[in-house]
Structures are given as C-alpha cells and as structure tokens.
Design a protein around this motif. Structure first.
Motif, PDB file in Angstrom:
ATOM      1  N   MET A 233       0.836  -1.171   0.000  1.00 25.22           N
ATOM      2  CA  MET A 233       0.000   0.000   0.000  1.00 25.22           C
ATOM      3  C   MET A 233       0.883   1.238   0.000  1.00 25.22           C
ATOM      4  O   MET A 233       1.901   1.290   0.663  1.00 25.22           O
ATOM      5  N   SER A 234       0.509   2.260  -0.772  1.00 27.08           N
ATOM      6  CA  SER A 234       1.284   3.489  -0.891  1.00 27.08           C
ATOM      7  C   SER A 234       0.852   4.515   0.137  1.00 27.08           C
ATOM      8  O   SER A 234      -0.284   4.532   0.592  1.00 27.08           O
ATOM      9  N   ASN A 235       1.794   5.391   0.462  1.00 30.67           N
ATOM     10  CA  ASN A 235       1.509   6.543   1.325  1.00 30.67           C
ATOM     11  C   ASN A 235       1.490   7.794   0.471  1.00 30.67           C
ATOM     12  O   ASN A 235       2.093   7.830  -0.610  1.00 30.67           O
ATOM     13  N   LEU A 236       0.844   8.845   0.951  1.00 36.58           N
ATOM     14  CA  LEU A 236       0.775  10.110   0.226  1.00 36.58           C
ATOM     15  C   LEU A 236       2.170  10.659  -0.062  1.00 36.58           C
ATOM     16  O   LEU A 236       2.428  11.209  -1.129  1.00 36.58           O
ATOM     17  N   THR A 237       3.115  10.481   0.866  1.00 40.56           N
ATOM     18  CA  THR A 237       4.474  10.986   0.666  1.00 40.56           C
ATOM     19  C   THR A 237       5.201  10.255  -0.455  1.00 40.56           C
ATOM     20  O   THR A 237       6.153  10.769  -1.012  1.00 40.56           O
ATOM     21  N   ASP A 238       4.739   9.045  -0.822  1.00 38.00           N
ATOM     22  CA  ASP A 238       5.335   8.320  -1.948  1.00 38.00           C
ATOM     23  C   ASP A 238       5.096   9.053  -3.261  1.00 38.00           C
ATOM     24  O   ASP A 238       5.883   8.942  -4.205  1.00 38.00           O
ATOM     25  N   PHE A 239       4.009   9.807  -3.348  1.00 41.22           N
ATOM     26  CA  PHE A 239       3.653  10.513  -4.576  1.00 41.22           C
ATOM     27  C   PHE A 239       4.113  11.968  -4.588  1.00 41.22           C
ATOM     28  O   PHE A 239       4.437  12.512  -5.623  1.00 41.22           O
ATOM     29  N   PHE A 240       4.141  12.620  -3.419  1.00 42.27           N
ATOM     30  CA  PHE A 240       4.436  14.054  -3.360  1.00 42.27           C
ATOM     31  C   PHE A 240       5.733  14.383  -2.635  1.00 42.27           C
ATOM     32  O   PHE A 240       6.121  15.531  -2.550  1.00 42.27           O
ATOM     33  N   GLY A 241       6.423  13.415  -2.057  1.00 48.88           N
ATOM     34  CA  GLY A 241       7.627  13.676  -1.288  1.00 48.88           C
ATOM     35  C   GLY A 241       7.267  13.972   0.163  1.00 48.88           C
ATOM     36  O   GLY A 241       6.124  14.260   0.505  1.00 48.88           O
ATOM     37  N   ALA A 242       8.260  13.940   1.027  1.00 51.63           N
ATOM     38  CA  ALA A 242       8.020  14.094   2.461  1.00 51.63           C
ATOM     39  C   ALA A 242       7.619  15.515   2.835  1.00 51.63           C
ATOM     40  O   ALA A 242       6.906  15.727   3.810  1.00 51.63           O
ATOM     41  N   THR A 243       8.062  16.525   2.076  1.00 53.61           N
ATOM     42  CA  THR A 243       7.767  17.911   2.458  1.00 53.61           C
ATOM     43  C   THR A 243       6.701  18.562   1.586  1.00 53.61           C
ATOM     44  O   THR A 243       6.281  19.670   1.862  1.00 53.61           O
ATOM     45  N   ALA A 244       6.278  17.890   0.557  1.00 56.28           N
ATOM     46  CA  ALA A 244       5.285  18.487  -0.353  1.00 56.28           C
ATOM     47  C   ALA A 244       3.887  18.418   0.259  1.00 56.28           C
ATOM     48  O   ALA A 244       3.561  17.507   1.010  1.00 56.28           O
ATOM     49  N   THR A 245       3.096  19.414  -0.081  1.00 53.80           N
ATOM     50  CA  THR A 245       1.700  19.389   0.359  1.00 53.80           C
ATOM     51  C   THR A 245       0.850  18.895  -0.797  1.00 53.80           C
ATOM     52  O   THR A 245       1.128  19.195  -1.967  1.00 53.80           O
ATOM     53  N   PRO A 246      -0.174  18.139  -0.500  1.00 57.57           N
ATOM     54  CA  PRO A 246      -1.020  17.641  -1.589  1.00 57.57           C
ATOM     55  C   PRO A 246      -1.767  18.795  -2.257  1.00 57.57           C
ATOM     56  O   PRO A 246      -1.985  19.840  -1.641  1.00 57.57           O
ATOM     57  N   PRO A 247      -2.157  18.627  -3.523  1.00 59.62           N
ATOM     58  CA  PRO A 247      -2.872  19.698  -4.210  1.00 59.62           C
ATOM     59  C   PRO A 247      -4.239  19.929  -3.580  1.00 59.62           C
ATOM     60  O   PRO A 247      -4.811  19.035  -2.957  1.00 59.62           O
ATOM     61  N   LEU A 248      -4.724  21.154  -3.746  1.00 57.12           N
ATOM     62  CA  LEU A 248      -6.065  21.466  -3.259  1.00 57.12           C
ATOM     63  C   LEU A 248      -7.084  20.649  -4.037  1.00 57.12           C
ATOM     64  O   LEU A 248      -6.900  20.372  -5.222  1.00 57.12           O
ATOM     65  N   PRO A 249      -8.158  20.273  -3.403  1.00 54.02           N
ATOM     66  CA  PRO A 249      -9.182  19.532  -4.134  1.00 54.02           C
ATOM     67  C   PRO A 249      -9.836  20.427  -5.184  1.00 54.02           C
ATOM     68  O   PRO A 249      -9.890  21.649  -5.036  1.00 54.02           O
ATOM     69  N   TYR A 250     -10.307  19.798  -6.229  1.00 48.15           N
ATOM     70  CA  TYR A 250     -10.982  20.537  -7.287  1.00 48.15           C
ATOM     71  C   TYR A 250     -12.388  20.914  -6.845  1.00 48.15           C
ATOM     72  O   TYR A 250     -13.048  20.170  -6.147  1.00 48.15           O
ATOM     73  N   GLN A 251     -12.818  22.066  -7.251  1.00 45.94           N
ATOM     74  CA  GLN A 251     -14.192  22.491  -7.008  1.00 45.94           C
ATOM     75  C   GLN A 251     -14.793  22.788  -8.372  1.00 45.94           C
ATOM     76  O   GLN A 251     -14.231  23.533  -9.162  1.00 45.94           O
ATOM     77  N   GLN A 252     -15.934  22.197  -8.666  1.00 42.37           N
ATOM     78  CA  GLN A 252     -16.588  22.398  -9.950  1.00 42.37           C
ATOM     79  C   GLN A 252     -17.899  23.128  -9.740  1.00 42.37           C
ATOM     80  O   GLN A 252     -18.666  22.799  -8.846  1.00 42.37           O
ATOM     81  N   SER A 253     -18.133  24.132 -10.562  1.00 41.23           N
ATOM     82  CA  SER A 253     -19.393  24.876 -10.511  1.00 41.23           C
ATOM     83  C   SER A 253     -19.999  24.882 -11.900  1.00 41.23           C
ATOM     84  O   SER A 253     -19.298  25.081 -12.885  1.00 41.23           O
ATOM     85  N   VAL A 254     -21.297  24.686 -11.968  1.00 41.77           N
ATOM     86  CA  VAL A 254     -22.015  24.756 -13.236  1.00 41.77           C
ATOM     87  C   VAL A 254     -22.953  25.952 -13.148  1.00 41.77           C
ATOM     88  O   VAL A 254     -23.742  26.061 -12.222  1.00 41.77           O
ATOM     89  N   VAL A 255     -22.835  26.855 -14.119  1.00 40.33           N
ATOM     90  CA  VAL A 255     -23.675  28.046 -14.145  1.00 40.33           C
ATOM     91  C   VAL A 255     -24.667  27.884 -15.288  1.00 40.33           C
ATOM     92  O   VAL A 255     -24.273  27.724 -16.433  1.00 40.33           O
ATOM     93  N   GLY A 256     -25.947  27.924 -14.971  1.00 36.46           N
ATOM     94  CA  GLY A 256     -26.977  27.719 -15.982  1.00 36.46           C
ATOM     95  C   GLY A 256     -27.824  28.942 -16.237  1.00 36.46           C
ATOM     96  O   GLY A 256     -28.889  28.853 -16.830  1.00 36.46           O
TER      97      GLY A 256
END
Length: 157
Positions: A1-24
C-alpha cells in the motif's frame, strides 16, 4: 500500500481539491477563492428543422429535414483572486416555432454564450457561438440537405 508521501515527497503538500461549478443562468459571478480556474463555455445548440409530407397532383413531396448544429466550446485556464467578478451570459437553444400538422420550417439558431472580465485584473473575453438551425428541403429529384453548422468560438486557449 502506498503513502501520500510516496507521490508528493516528504515535504510536499497535496494539491487542493478541485471544485466544480455549473452556471446555468446569465449573471455576475464573484470568484470565491484565489487560485487557478478553468472555464468551459458552451454556446446554445441549434434547433432541428421540421416538415411534413404533402401531395402535389399524383406525386407526394417529402421534406428532408436535418438536425441543428452544436454550440461551440471555448476553454481557458487563468489565475484569479478572491472577490474579482466576471460577467456570464448563457446562450439559449435555438427555437423557430411550433410544429403543426401542415407546417415546416428550418430550425432556429442557438444563442451565443460569453464570459468576460468584470473587475478582474486578468482580461478575459471568451465567446462560444450558437449552432446553426437545421435545414429542410424537398426530396423530389434526390435533393441533399446539409445539417446545421456548428458554432464558432473565440478567446479561449
């Protein structure tokens, strides 16, 4: 099983989550937070043509009817600051009338959608044109009728 630091490094912060808005609806939109946004803008689709078959002497004349064209798609990625505003106009789908037992008509053209700078520092002027209405014609003699044209866009990446 992988850890988050395996993908971003020990000091990196994960990216902000995406927010999607639909304007109608057309409105002034205020940027909720500072960051990078991607705008996907779509024009209204064209209405399909409609027609009926009618007799002319001993010959029946059939109407060849096509679908309406798709609205254009425009895309742009840029930086924004919380509190900036943009003006959004949403193009409606094409409309040319109501079908009745003895009517025929070409389809209506879709409306243009726009996304433009209100108070933002970045100048944005996006436009996604509506699709063309469907076409109609008589099939007597093997006539060919082309479908509605697709919309055109500007101001995107």
């Amino acid at each position: 099983m992988s850890n988050l630091t395996d993908f971003f490094g020990a000091t990196a912060t994960p990216p902000l989550p995406y927010q999607q808005s639909v304007v109608g609806e057309s409105k002034t939109w205020t940027v909720p937070r500072t960051g990078k946004i991607k705008v996907l803008l779509t024009g209204g689709g064209g209405q399909g043509a409609f027609g009926y078959t009618f007799g002319q002497g001993y010959t029946s004349i059939n109407q060849a009817c096509t679908g309406g064209g798709a609205g254009a798609l425009c895309s742009k990625v840029f930086e924004v600051t919380a509190g900036e505003t943009f003006t959004i106009a949403i193009g409606a789908g094409g409309f040319q009338g109501t079908l009745s037992p003895s009517s025929s008509t070409t389809g209506g053209t879709g409306g243009t959608s726009t996304f433009v700078t209100g108070t933002a520092a970045t100048t944005v002027n996006m436009s996604a044109g509506g699709g063309g209405g469907g076409n109609r014609g008589q099939t007597l003699g093997g006539a060919t009728v082309s479908g509605g044209a697709g919309g055109t866009a500007s101001g995107g990446d």
